[in-house]
Scaffold this motif. Structure first.
Motif, PDB file in Angstrom:
ATOM      1  N   GLY A  48       0.823  -1.214   0.000  1.00 34.07           N
ATOM      2  CA  GLY A  48       0.000   0.000   0.000  1.00 34.07           C
ATOM      3  C   GLY A  48       0.851   1.256   0.000  1.00 34.07           C
ATOM      4  N   GLN A  49       1.920   1.287   0.782  1.00 40.84           N
ATOM      5  CA  GLN A  49       2.804   2.449   0.816  1.00 40.84           C
ATOM      6  C   GLN A  49       3.452   2.677  -0.546  1.00 40.84           C
ATOM      7  OE1 GLN A  49       3.082   4.660   3.206  1.00 40.84           O
ATOM      8  NE2 GLN A  49       4.551   5.861   2.059  1.00 40.84           N
ATOM      9  N   TYR A  52       0.888   4.265  -2.781  1.00 40.91           N
ATOM     10  CA  TYR A  52       0.753   5.704  -2.504  1.00 40.91           C
ATOM     11  C   TYR A  52       1.841   6.485  -3.235  1.00 40.91           C
ATOM     12  CZ  TYR A  52      -2.566   5.540   1.454  1.00 40.91           C
ATOM     13  OH  TYR A  52      -3.671   5.402   2.242  1.00 40.91           O
ATOM     14  N   GLU A  56       1.432   9.111  -6.554  1.00 41.42           N
ATOM     15  CA  GLU A  56       1.879  10.504  -6.512  1.00 41.42           C
ATOM     16  C   GLU A  56       2.909  10.782  -7.607  1.00 41.42           C
ATOM     17  OE1 GLU A  56       0.819  13.117  -4.747  1.00 41.42           O
ATOM     18  OE2 GLU A  56      -0.671  11.950  -3.643  1.00 41.42           O
ATOM     19  N   GLN A  61      -3.510  10.249  -7.097  1.00 39.88           N
ATOM     20  CA  GLN A  61      -3.559  10.055  -5.660  1.00 39.88           C
ATOM     21  C   GLN A  61      -4.099   8.655  -5.399  1.00 39.88           C
ATOM     22  OE1 GLN A  61      -4.905  13.121  -7.001  1.00 39.88           O
ATOM     23  NE2 GLN A  61      -2.828  13.846  -6.648  1.00 39.88           N
ATOM     24  N   GLY A  62      -3.801   8.156  -4.224  1.00 38.65           N
ATOM     25  CA  GLY A  62      -4.284   6.841  -3.835  1.00 38.65           C
ATOM     26  C   GLY A  62      -4.731   6.857  -2.395  1.00 38.65           C
ATOM     27  N   THR A  63      -5.549   5.887  -2.052  1.00 35.05           N
ATOM     28  CA  THR A  63      -5.958   5.762  -0.665  1.00 35.05           C
ATOM     29  C   THR A  63      -6.283   4.309  -0.349  1.00 35.05           C
ATOM     30  OG1 THR A  63      -7.419   6.633   1.065  1.00 35.05           O
ATOM     31  CG2 THR A  63      -8.430   6.219  -1.079  1.00 35.05           C
ATOM     32  N   PHE A  90      -7.199  -0.921  -2.039  1.00 32.74           N
ATOM     33  CA  PHE A  90      -6.529   0.331  -2.383  1.00 32.74           C
ATOM     34  C   PHE A  90      -7.107   0.831  -3.693  1.00 32.74           C
ATOM     35  CE2 PHE A  90      -3.186   3.208  -3.634  1.00 32.74           C
ATOM     36  CZ  PHE A  90      -2.706   3.690  -2.426  1.00 32.74           C
ATOM     37  N   VAL A  92      -6.776   4.059  -6.780  1.00 34.44           N
ATOM     38  CA  VAL A  92      -5.934   5.106  -7.366  1.00 34.44           C
ATOM     39  C   VAL A  92      -6.778   5.910  -8.345  1.00 34.44           C
ATOM     40  CG1 VAL A  92      -3.940   5.568  -8.858  1.00 34.44           C
ATOM     41  CG2 VAL A  92      -3.803   3.798  -7.107  1.00 34.44           C
TER      42      VAL A  92
END
Length: 128
Positions: A48-49, A52, A56, A61-63, A90, A92
């Motif tokens: 996940g990191q 992210y 970017e 953007q992602g969450t 996740f 994007v």
């Protein structure tokens, strides 16, 4: 729509460019290897990191999505075993500004209190 249904019917899962579910093997976790449970979640978090950061880098953007229905994902992938479990979702895409959310500097509430105390002290001193 599968992404929305799998992610607790959240629009954010369906409105992005893509949504993914991270699955990990679970059938090899036993009492003697209980540490694998935490390890699998750490690995999902590291993925996940990376998502992210890459989002970017692509000016997107992602969450992470913390609420999801793993059975929906298992059904979609036709998994009829507990060998693999859904750990993380996740999405994007392009950010949508939510006017309901705000951002303040750290300790902003203390700065406001300090200004109010100073104003009270000054008013007392002037009318003193």
């Amino acid at each position: 729509m599968l992404p929305r249904a799998a992610s607790c019917h959240q629009d954010i899962a369906a409105d992005g460019a893509f949504m993914l579910a991270t699955l990990a093997r679970f059938d090899d976790i036993s009492a003697a290897r209980a540490w694998l449970y935490r390890q699998r979640f750490r690995e999902a978090g590291m993925l996940g990191q990376a998502l992210y950061l890459e989002a970017e880098a692509c000016r997107l953007q992602g969450t992470g999505i913390g609420c999801y229905f793993d059975d929906v994902v298992h059904d979609a992938l036709q998994l009829d075993t507990t060998r693999f479990q859904d750990l993380y979702h996740f999405t994007v895409g392009r950010a949508v500004v939510d006017a309901r959310l705000g951002s303040e500097t750290g300790y902003a509430h203390l700065e406001e209190r300090a200004r109010a105390r100073t104003a009270d002290w000054l008013a007392d001193w002037l009318t003193g």
